[in-house]
Design a protein around this motif. Structure first.
Motif, short mmCIF file in Angstrom:
data_model
loop_
_atom_site.label_atom_id
_atom_site.label_comp_id
_atom_site.label_asym_id
_atom_site.label_seq_id
_atom_site.Cartn_x
_atom_site.Cartn_y
_atom_site.Cartn_z
N GLU A 83 -9.50 13.77 -2.96
CA GLU A 83 -9.41 12.46 -3.60
C GLU A 83 -8.12 12.26 -4.37
N LEU A 84 -7.79 11.00 -4.58
CA LEU A 84 -6.65 10.61 -5.40
C LEU A 84 -7.00 10.84 -6.86
N ARG A 85 -6.16 11.58 -7.57
CA ARG A 85 -6.44 11.87 -8.97
C ARG A 85 -5.37 11.26 -9.86
N PHE A 86 -5.82 10.67 -10.97
CA PHE A 86 -4.91 10.15 -11.99
C PHE A 86 -5.58 10.30 -13.34
N SER A 87 -4.81 10.16 -14.40
CA SER A 87 -5.30 10.43 -15.74
C SER A 87 -6.11 9.26 -16.28
N SER A 88 -7.13 9.59 -17.09
CA SER A 88 -7.94 8.55 -17.73
C SER A 88 -7.13 7.76 -18.77
N SER A 89 -5.96 8.26 -19.13
CA SER A 89 -5.10 7.53 -20.06
C SER A 89 -4.12 6.60 -19.35
N ASP A 90 -4.12 6.60 -18.01
CA ASP A 90 -3.19 5.76 -17.26
C ASP A 90 -3.52 4.28 -17.43
N SER A 91 -2.49 3.47 -17.44
CA SER A 91 -2.64 2.02 -17.52
C SER A 91 -3.02 1.46 -16.15
N ILE A 92 -3.45 0.21 -16.12
CA ILE A 92 -3.81 -0.43 -14.85
C ILE A 92 -2.62 -0.47 -13.89
N PRO A 93 -1.41 -0.84 -14.33
CA PRO A 93 -0.27 -0.80 -13.41
C PRO A 93 0.00 0.59 -12.84
N ASP A 97 -0.11 1.68 -8.95
CA ASP A 97 1.02 2.35 -8.30
C ASP A 97 0.55 3.59 -7.55
N ALA A 98 -0.38 4.35 -8.16
CA ALA A 98 -0.91 5.54 -7.49
C ALA A 98 -1.68 5.16 -6.23
N VAL A 99 -2.45 4.08 -6.30
CA VAL A 99 -3.19 3.60 -5.13
C VAL A 99 -2.22 3.17 -4.03
N HIS A 100 -1.15 2.48 -4.41
CA HIS A 100 -0.18 1.98 -3.43
C HIS A 100 0.46 3.15 -2.67
N LYS A 101 0.82 4.21 -3.39
CA LYS A 101 1.43 5.37 -2.74
C LYS A 101 0.44 6.03 -1.77
N ALA A 102 -0.83 6.11 -2.18
CA ALA A 102 -1.84 6.71 -1.30
C ALA A 102 -2.09 5.83 -0.08
N THR A 127 -11.12 -8.79 -14.46
CA THR A 127 -10.36 -10.04 -14.41
C THR A 127 -9.85 -10.28 -13.00
N THR A 128 -9.60 -11.54 -12.68
CA THR A 128 -9.03 -11.91 -11.38
C THR A 128 -7.66 -11.27 -11.19
N GLU A 129 -6.90 -11.19 -12.29
CA GLU A 129 -5.54 -10.64 -12.21
C GLU A 129 -5.57 -9.16 -11.84
N ALA A 130 -6.46 -8.41 -12.46
CA ALA A 130 -6.56 -6.98 -12.15
C ALA A 130 -7.01 -6.77 -10.71
N CYS A 131 -7.94 -7.59 -10.26
CA CYS A 131 -8.42 -7.50 -8.88
C CYS A 131 -7.28 -7.75 -7.90
N ALA A 132 -6.48 -8.75 -8.17
CA ALA A 132 -5.34 -9.06 -7.30
C ALA A 132 -4.35 -7.92 -7.26
N LEU A 133 -4.15 -7.26 -8.39
CA LEU A 133 -3.23 -6.14 -8.45
C LEU A 133 -3.73 -4.99 -7.59
N LEU A 134 -5.04 -4.70 -7.66
CA LEU A 134 -5.61 -3.62 -6.85
C LEU A 134 -5.54 -3.96 -5.37
N ASP A 135 -5.86 -5.20 -5.03
CA ASP A 135 -5.83 -5.60 -3.62
C ASP A 135 -4.42 -5.50 -3.04
N ALA A 136 -3.43 -5.91 -3.83
CA ALA A 136 -2.05 -5.81 -3.35
C ALA A 136 -1.65 -4.35 -3.15
N ALA A 137 -2.07 -3.50 -4.07
CA ALA A 137 -1.71 -2.08 -3.99
C ALA A 137 -2.42 -1.39 -2.82
N SER A 138 -3.59 -1.86 -2.45
CA SER A 138 -4.40 -1.17 -1.45
C SER A 138 -3.93 -1.38 -0.02
N LEU A 139 -3.05 -2.36 0.20
CA LEU A 139 -2.52 -2.65 1.54
C LEU A 139 -3.64 -2.86 2.56
#
Length: 554
Positions: A83-93, A97-102, A127-139
Motif C-alpha cells: 500500500e501507499l504510505r504517508f504520514s498522518s501529519s501530511d496536509s491534503i495537498p 501529491d503522493a496519490v498522483h505519483k502512485a 468538501t467539494t474542493e478536496a474531492c476535486a483535488l483527489l480526483d485530479a490526483a488519481s488520474l
C-alpha cells in the motif's frame, strides 16, 4: 545426546525475568523449547553437554518476548508490502501529491490503496474542493485512503462509482457518507460503516489475492519478531487470517503465539463469516501456536470522528448540533446475550470501547453476566481503555476485566489533536488513566493496534507510558496527563507477564521461568541504566521463540 543435557544455554547476561519470585538471572537453559533452568552459572553448569549450544550474552540485557495484546496481523502486512504510505501529519495537498505519483505508475484501472491521513483532517476533507483535488490526483484510478484510526476512509469518485455510491445513497446504519455542507455533493469521505461500502468494492475487485494475504501475514510475523514480539492477539480474525496463521503453523513457520479474536458481527472493513458461523469453524484453525479463543465486539467508533460514545457531549458542530454524545452499536441486552453465549463456548471477549459511555456499558453488561454466571477464568478485555469515567476505574479489577492499552497514543500526537477539536482540550487530555488503573488493581496489557500505528514498535509505547511525552520528537515539551505516568518495571510487566495473563497465555509464556516457552529477546542497551527518554531508542538484537533464533539484527 544425553537427554538430560540442555539444547541451548544462555550465559553471562543481565536477564530480567518478569517473574516476581526471581526478577533477575545471569543464565538460562533450554530443552525442547522450554526453560529448564533459570538462575546463575551454577544452576546451568550440569546441563551443558557436548552438543549443547551456548549463547554468550556478553553482559547484555535479555528479557521475555513481548506480548502485543492488540493488532491486525493481515492488514499490517498488507500496509507494509502493498500500500501507499504517508504520514498522518501530511496536509491534503501532500496526500494528493503522493496519490498522483502512485497513480502515474499504476496499471490501468488498478486500485490505489493507502494511508493514513490524520483524524484532524476529517472536516477539511468533507468538501467539494478536496474531492476535486483527489480526483485530479488519481488520474481516473479508484482510490481508497484510510485514516489514522482505520475507522474512516477517503475515496475518489471512481471508487465511489464502483461501490455503487451515488448522491441518493442513504447513510448505512452506524455510518455516514460525506457530503459537502454547502452543496450537498459527495466528497468521498466515508465514516465508520460507510467505509465498508468502498472496502467491499475493493475486495470484490480481486485487488488482494489469497496468496498476497498469506504473504502479508508471514511478513507481519517477521516484523513483529524484529521488535521482540513473540505473542499477539489478532483483534479481528476473519477466516482467511486464521487460515493463514494455521498454514504457517502447520509448516513450522509461525514464530509467535497467535491468539485470535473472532468478530461477532461482520466488521465494516472485513468480509466473510462472523459470529456463530465463524465460531463453529474455530477448531479447524487451532494449532500448536494458534489459539482461536477470543471474540471481538465493536461497541462504538473513534472520538476524532465523533463516533465514540461519551457521557458528556462533543463540541457543537453544524451537523450534530450542541448535545451529541455519540451512540453505541449494541444495546446492553445484546451485549449480555453475546457475552453469555461466548462464556458458554469458553470464549473471552475483546470489546472495542473508545468513549467513556461505551466503557460503562460494557462493564455494566459484564457485571450482569457475572451476577448470572458467577466467577469465570475467562478475562474479557476493554479494548482502547482510554477515556474512562472515574467511577468505572475500580470496576476493572472488581469484574476481572483487562484494560487493553492500545494503540500507542498515550502521549501528544496528531490523533490527540483531533480529539481536542471534537471534545475540547480539557476532556481530550484526560486520556489513558494508566496510573489510576494500576492503583485500582486492574490488569493492564500493552498493544500496538498495528497498522493504526504505522509500525508495531512496543518501545515507543514503553517510553510513552513512562514519560507521557512523545518519543518521536513531535510536540516537544508537551506531556499528556503527566500524573498518569508509570514506572519502568510496571510497564515491562504490562508488555510481558500481564499481557500473557490477559491473552490466556500465562502458563505458556510472558516470563522467563522453568517450564515456560523459551521466548527471550536480547536488547542493545540496559534499559534500567539509561534516561527514560531514551527507552524508545532500544533495539532488539536477537529474538528467540521456543529457544530458536527467529530474528537477528544485521
Amino acid at each position: 545426546m544425553d537427554r538430560t543435557f540442555a539444547d541451548t544455554v544462555f550465559r553471562n547476561g543481565r536477564i530480567y525475568t518478569s517473574n516476581r519470585q526471581q526478577p533477575w538471572a545471569t543464565c538460562a537453559a533450554v530443552k525442547a523449547g522450554r526453560f529448564v533452568a533459570v538462575g546463575s552459572e551454577a544452576d546451568v553448569a550440569s546441563l551443558v553437554g557436548e552438543d549443547t549450544a551456548t549463547v554468550d550474552l556478553g553482559g547484555r540485557m535479555a528479557m521475555p518476548g513481548i506480548i502485543d495484546i492488540h493488532n491486525h496481523i493481515m492488514m499490517g502486512g498488507q500496509a507494509d508490502l502493498y500500500e501507499l504510505r504517508f504520514s498522518s501529519s501530511d496536509s491534503i495537498p501532500r496526500i494528493a501529491d503522493a496519490v498522483h505519483k502512485a497513480a502515474a505508475q499504476a496499471a490501468p484501472g488498478a486500485w490505489i490503496v493507502g494511508g493514513q491521513f490524520g483524524n484532524n483532517l476529517l472536516t477539511s476533507l468533507n468538501t467539494t474542493e478536496a474531492c476535486a483535488l483527489l480526483d485530479a490526483a488519481s488520474l481516473g484510478h479508484p482510490v481508497v485512503l484510510r485514516d489514522d484510526s482505520y475507522h474512516n476512509r477517503w475515496a475518489s469518485s471512481a471508487a465511489l462509482r464502483l461501490a455503487g455510491v451515488s448522491a441518493d445513497t442513504p447513510n448505512p446504519t452506524d455510518g455516514e457518507i460525506g457530503r459537502d455542507l454547502k452543496t450537498g455533493t459527495l466528497t468521498g469521505l466515508m465514516i465508520e460503516a460507510a467505509s465498508g461500502l468502498v472496502e467491499r468494492a475493493l475486495a470484490a475487485s480481486g485487488h488482494y489475492t489469497a496468496e498476497m494475504d498469506r504473504t502479508a501475514v508471514a511478513r507481519s510475523i517477521s516484523v513483529l519478531n524484529s521488535y521482540g514480539v513473540t505473542a499477539f492477539i489478532d483483534a479481528a480474525s476473519m477466516q482467511p487470517i486464521m487460515a493463514a496463521l494455521k498454514g504457517l503453523d502447520d509448516r513450522g513457520e509461525l514464530t509467535a503465539w497467535a491468539v485470535c479474536a473472532m468478530p461477532v458481527v461482520e466488521p465494516g472493513f472485513m468480509f466473510g463469516k462472523a459470529g456463530e458461523a465463524l465460531f463453529a469453524m474455530r477448531e479447524q484453525f487451532r494449532g500448536a501456536h494458534v489459539k482461536p479463543d477470543y471474540v471481538k465486539m465493536f461497541l462504538d467508533g473513534v472520538p476524532g470522528a465523533k463516533t465514540a460514545a461519551f457521557h458528556e457531549p462533543y463540541v457543537a458542530d453544524p451537523v450534530r448540533g450542541c448535545c451529541f454524545r455519540g451512540t453505541t452499536m449494541m444495546t446492553v441486552p445484546d451485549l449480555i446475550r453475546w457475552l453469555g453465549r461466548c462464556e458458554k463456548l469458553g470464549l473471552a471477549a475483546k470489546i472495542h470501547c473508545a468513549g467513556d459511555a461505551s466503557v460503562t456499558q460494557a462493564l455494566d453488561a459484564i457485571d450482569v453476566v457475572r451476577s448470572f454466571n458467577g466467577p469465570t477464568h475467562l478475562i474479557h478485555h476493554i479494548a482502547h481503555a482510554s477515556y474512562i469515567a472515574p467511577d468505572d476505574i475500580a470496576r476493572f479489577a472488581e469484574l476481572n476485566v483487562a484494560a487493553d492499552l492500545s494503540p500507542i497514543i498515550w502521549y501528544p500526537t496528531v490523533f490527540l489533536e483531533a480529539h481536542k477539536a471534537a471534545m475540547g482540550d480539557e476532556r481530550a487530555q484526560r486520556f489513558w488513566p494508566n496510573k489510576d488503573l494500576k492503583q485500582a488493581g486492574a490488569l493492564m496489557a500493552g498493544g500496538s493496534d498495528w497498522p493504526v500505528i504505522p509500525i508495531p514498535d512496543p518501545w515507543q509505547g514503553i517510553e510513552g507510558m513512562v514519560t507521557r511525552q512523545n518519543p518521536t520528537g513531535d510536540f516537544p515539551g508537551k506531556s499528556l496527563w503527566a500524573e498518569q505516568a508509570l514506572d519502568l518495571t510496571t510497564v515491562l510487566d504490562i508488555y510481558t507477564i500481564d499481557g500473557a495473563r490477559a491473552a490466556g497465555l500465562s502458563q505458556i509464556t510472558g516470563s522467563i521461568e522453568v517450564g515456560k516457552s523459551a521466548d527471550l529477546i536480547v536488547l542493545d542497551q540496559m534499559i534500567f541504566d539509561i534516561p527514560v527518554d531514551q527507552l524508545a531508542d532500544t533495539r532488539v538484537e536477537t529474538t528467540f521463540f521456543e529457544g530458536r533464533k527467529v530474528f537477528e539484527r544485521r
